[in-house]
Design an enzyme around this catalytic site. Structure first.
Site, PDB file in Angstrom:
ATOM      1  N   HIS A 179       0.855  -1.183   0.000  1.00  0.00           N
ATOM      2  CA  HIS A 179       0.000   0.000   0.000  1.00  0.00           C
ATOM      3  C   HIS A 179       0.891   1.233   0.000  1.00  0.00           C
ATOM      4  O   HIS A 179       2.128   1.132   0.077  1.00  0.00           O
ATOM      5  CB  HIS A 179      -0.932   0.001   1.223  1.00  0.00           C
ATOM      6  CG  HIS A 179      -0.211  -0.194   2.521  1.00  0.00           C
ATOM      7  ND1 HIS A 179       0.524   0.807   3.149  1.00  0.00           N
ATOM      8  CD2 HIS A 179      -0.092  -1.298   3.324  1.00  0.00           C
ATOM      9  CE1 HIS A 179       1.051   0.349   4.257  1.00  0.00           C
ATOM     10  NE2 HIS A 179       0.691  -0.930   4.399  1.00  0.00           N
ATOM     11  N   ASN A 181       3.038   4.320   1.107  1.00  0.00           N
ATOM     12  CA  ASN A 181       3.940   4.578   2.243  1.00  0.00           C
ATOM     13  C   ASN A 181       4.409   3.297   2.931  1.00  0.00           C
ATOM     14  O   ASN A 181       4.934   3.354   4.043  1.00  0.00           O
ATOM     15  CB  ASN A 181       3.280   5.504   3.273  1.00  0.00           C
ATOM     16  CG  ASN A 181       3.033   6.895   2.713  1.00  0.00           C
ATOM     17  OD1 ASN A 181       3.851   7.433   1.962  1.00  0.00           O
ATOM     18  ND2 ASN A 181       1.892   7.472   3.052  1.00  0.00           N
ATOM     19  N   GLY A 203       9.860   1.987  -9.377  1.00  0.00           N
ATOM     20  CA  GLY A 203       8.626   2.760  -9.458  1.00  0.00           C
ATOM     21  C   GLY A 203       8.904   4.147 -10.014  1.00  0.00           C
ATOM     22  O   GLY A 203       9.910   4.374 -10.677  1.00  0.00           O
ATOM     23  N   GLY A 204       8.015   5.079  -9.707  1.00  0.00           N
ATOM     24  CA  GLY A 204       8.143   6.440 -10.210  1.00  0.00           C
ATOM     25  C   GLY A 204       8.696   7.390  -9.171  1.00  0.00           C
ATOM     26  O   GLY A 204       9.292   6.982  -8.164  1.00  0.00           O
ATOM     27  N   ASP A 205       8.475   8.675  -9.403  1.00  0.00           N
ATOM     28  CA  ASP A 205       8.960   9.698  -8.479  1.00  0.00           C
ATOM     29  C   ASP A 205       8.299   9.581  -7.109  1.00  0.00           C
ATOM     30  O   ASP A 205       8.920   9.900  -6.084  1.00  0.00           O
ATOM     31  CB  ASP A 205       8.703  11.083  -9.067  1.00  0.00           C
ATOM     32  CG  ASP A 205       9.523  11.331 -10.325  1.00  0.00           C
ATOM     33  OD1 ASP A 205      10.596  10.717 -10.442  1.00  0.00           O
ATOM     34  OD2 ASP A 205       9.091  12.127 -11.173  1.00  0.00           O
ATOM     35  N   GLY A 206       7.053   9.125  -7.054  1.00  0.00           N
ATOM     36  CA  GLY A 206       6.382   8.947  -5.775  1.00  0.00           C
ATOM     37  C   GLY A 206       7.042   7.864  -4.937  1.00  0.00           C
ATOM     38  O   GLY A 206       7.181   8.006  -3.716  1.00  0.00           O
ATOM     39  N   SER A 248       5.273   7.417 -14.248  1.00  0.00           N
ATOM     40  CA  SER A 248       4.664   8.197 -15.328  1.00  0.00           C
ATOM     41  C   SER A 248       5.623   9.244 -15.889  1.00  0.00           C
ATOM     42  O   SER A 248       5.697   9.437 -17.102  1.00  0.00           O
ATOM     43  CB  SER A 248       3.388   8.877 -14.824  1.00  0.00           C
ATOM     44  OG  SER A 248       2.464   7.930 -14.341  1.00  0.00           O
ATOM     45  N   GLY A 513       4.741  15.828  -6.398  1.00  0.00           N
ATOM     46  CA  GLY A 513       3.585  15.025  -6.746  1.00  0.00           C
ATOM     47  C   GLY A 513       2.656  14.689  -5.604  1.00  0.00           C
ATOM     48  O   GLY A 513       1.693  13.941  -5.789  1.00  0.00           O
TER      49      GLY A 513
END
Length: 552
Positions: A179, A181, A203-206, A248, A513
């Protein structure tokens, strides 16, 4: 200890049944084709190949195929027997090969040895030199986000990255996040960081932001530093962070590697590259909110993120739809910006000195802030003699702070093309209220070669710290968007745009983001707080110097 004047290893080996002089020095592995005869032929130059020892991925012995062995035993021609004898023992070296647009690939070359002893000598020599490179990781903690971007994180890692790590002899502990965090909380409380050489996120920047928040917070807790104190000097993280892009935008990868290619990022991790990077801490009063490494945006970019969160079902297209919508609404916001300018440093936000591999500006400014801290007995964000805060009040369409260029496929230059990764500063961009056409011109210049700051309503400052307070905030209070709710935000009637019925008094901060819950914030840059498995964007001349083929 090995003597520095040790001569290189030199042998005559075969590559694709051709004779080559192969040499191994401390820095290069080189093989040069031997001439076929004693006659000198000036118009037929010999071919020379070379690559850096530090960019060797692995070396392995080639096992002789049983069918080839039986076929060799049945041969009666002496010429064929001799040729087969020369190629009976072989080893393969996998190395980094550069491609266009900053992409790296894993290439291989196989060397044939006439004797088993010579093969073992070459293989052991190469492995000894690789083992002596202390920067190369041996054990990594890997977090995979299966939901980010196009939901291809697990497939990208298993098919493209894991085989490369296995070839390089890197052991991994892989955790698939369950999930939001999850990685942040695991790094804060459960991860045994001392057993790893680095942390990798797929993954991405998040996802990268989660790793930053978990690792930086854990480092401060272990060091007895209170992250909630805006004046605290944060301790740098000892573990490097790797990013396998699967999001993304992947703007952090574009700024630190030059591309969002997973194989390229994996190879940077394998060879043990290290790129320092600044981190901004965001506080409200004495409460820590978030860390930022790329973009802090209030106004336009905050509104785009707020609107796009309601359209997550649209996928990546939601950013385009929300961007057009927010451009047409053309909201502006009143407030006060106070900032501490960066004095005595190299570089300005409008110069042509972009941040590249081995950046001189990052090195100079980072050393400058470190020397100031030692000289005055204070941290790098404090005020040396002669420095003072500056204040700007007005109506703004956008307030942006870029700690890197923020380049991505949609914006090749980024919000601030000359921003640097590790110079201890951030570029504060203020876009004042203007016409829609003027703002459109400003946005379009992010995709062209024109100077996006060369407009009367745009100003940019290179700062070490800044604060923002919206107009309607009280002296020591702030609007909490979660508490006051929708009625507080949209309570004023729109005067300039009666068609929409109302206009918001406050925007939201877009922090890499993620939305911040407060509008009045205090932002401070922490110089070179973390390190990445990267080396910065290599300049074109670097590719020419490291070409694998040359004529001599």
């Amino acid at each position: 200890m090995e003597r520095p004047d040790r001569p290189p290893l030199l042998s005559e080996l075969r590559v694709r049944n051709a004779a080559y002089d192969v040499s191994l020095s401390r820095s290069l592995l080189t093989w040069k084709r031997r001439t076929s005869g004693p006659v000198y032929q000036p118009f037929r130059p010999s071919v020379c190949h070379s690559f850096s020892v530090s960019e060797i991925i692995s070396v392995r012995e080639e096992e002789e195929d049983e069918e080839d062995s039986r076929r060799r035993d049945k041969c009666s021609w002496k010429k064929i027997e001799k040729k087969a004898k020369d190629c009976r023992h072989a080893f393969t070296v996998a190395y980094v090969e550069r491609r266009r647009q900053h992409r790296w690939r894993c290439a291989e070359v196989t060397f044939g040895c006439p004797e088993e002893a010579l093969l073992q000598h070459w293989v052991s020599s190469i492995r000894e030199q690789l083992a002596a490179i202390a920067s190369r990781p041996e054990r990594l903690l890997v977090y995979i986000n299966p939901y980010g971007g196009k939901k291809q994180g697990r497939r990208i890692y298993e098919q493209k990255v894991a085989p490369l790590f296995a070839r390089a002899g890197i052991s991994t502990h892989v955790i698939v996040t369950e999930h939001a965090n999850y990685a942040r909380d695991h790094l804060r409380t459960e991860a045994e960081l001392k057993t790893y050489d680095g942390v990798v996120c797929v993954g991405g920047d998040g996802m990268f932001s989660e790793i930053i928040h978990g690792l930086v917070w854990r480092t401060q807790m272990d060091g007895g530093v209170d992250p909630n104190g805006p004046e605290e000097t944060l301790l740098p993280c000892s573990l490097r962070i790797g990013i396998i892009p699967a999001g993304s935008t992947d703007c952090v990868c574009f700024a630190t590697v030059g591309t969002n290619d997973p194989v390229t990022s994996a190879l940077h991790i394998i060879v043990g590259d290290s790129q320092p990077m600044d981190v901004c801490s965001v506080h409200h009063n004495n409460t820590f909110l978030r860390y930022s490494v790329s973009l802090l945006g209030y106004g336009f970019y905050g509104d785009v993120l707020t609107d796009s969160e309601r359209k997550r079902w649209m996928g990546p297209a939601r950013y385009d739809v929300s961007g057009v919508k927010m451009f047409l609404t053309h909201h502006y916001y009143e407030g006060t910006v106070s900032y501490l300018p960066a004095r005595g440093i190299m570089g300005t936000p409008r110069d042509a000195a972009k941040c590249h591999s081995g950046c001189v500006i990052c090195h100079h400014n980072g050393q400058l802030f470190s020397d100031r801290a030692g000289r005055y007995g204070m941290n790098e964000a404090s005020e040396p003699e002669g420095d003072s805060w500056r204040t700007i009040r007005g109506k703004f369409l956008a307030i942006n702070a870029a700690s890197m260029s923020c380049a991505c496929p949609r914006s090749p230059k980024g919000l601030s093309p000359a921003a640097h990764l590790a110079d201890g500063t951030t570029d504060l961009i203020l876009v004042r209220k203007c016409s829609r056409f003027g703002f459109l011109r400003h946005l379009l210049r992010h995709t062209s070669k024109d100077d996006q700051f060369d407009m009367t309503f745009v100003e940019v400052h290179r700062v070490r710290r800044f604060c923002f307070t919206p107009r309607h905030c009280q002296s020591n209070s702030d609007l909490d968007l979660r508490v006051n709710g929708k009625h507080q935000i949209f309570r004023q009637f729109c005067r300039d745009y009666p068609a929409c019925g109302c206009t918001p008094a406050y925007s939201s901060w877009n922090c890499d983001g993620e939305l911040l819950t407060h509008t009045a914030i205090d932002v401070r840059v922490h110089c070179q707080l973390v390190k990445l498995f990267a080396r910065g964007i290599e300049e074109p001349m670097v590719f020419e110097d490291f070409t694998n083929t040359c004529a001599t």
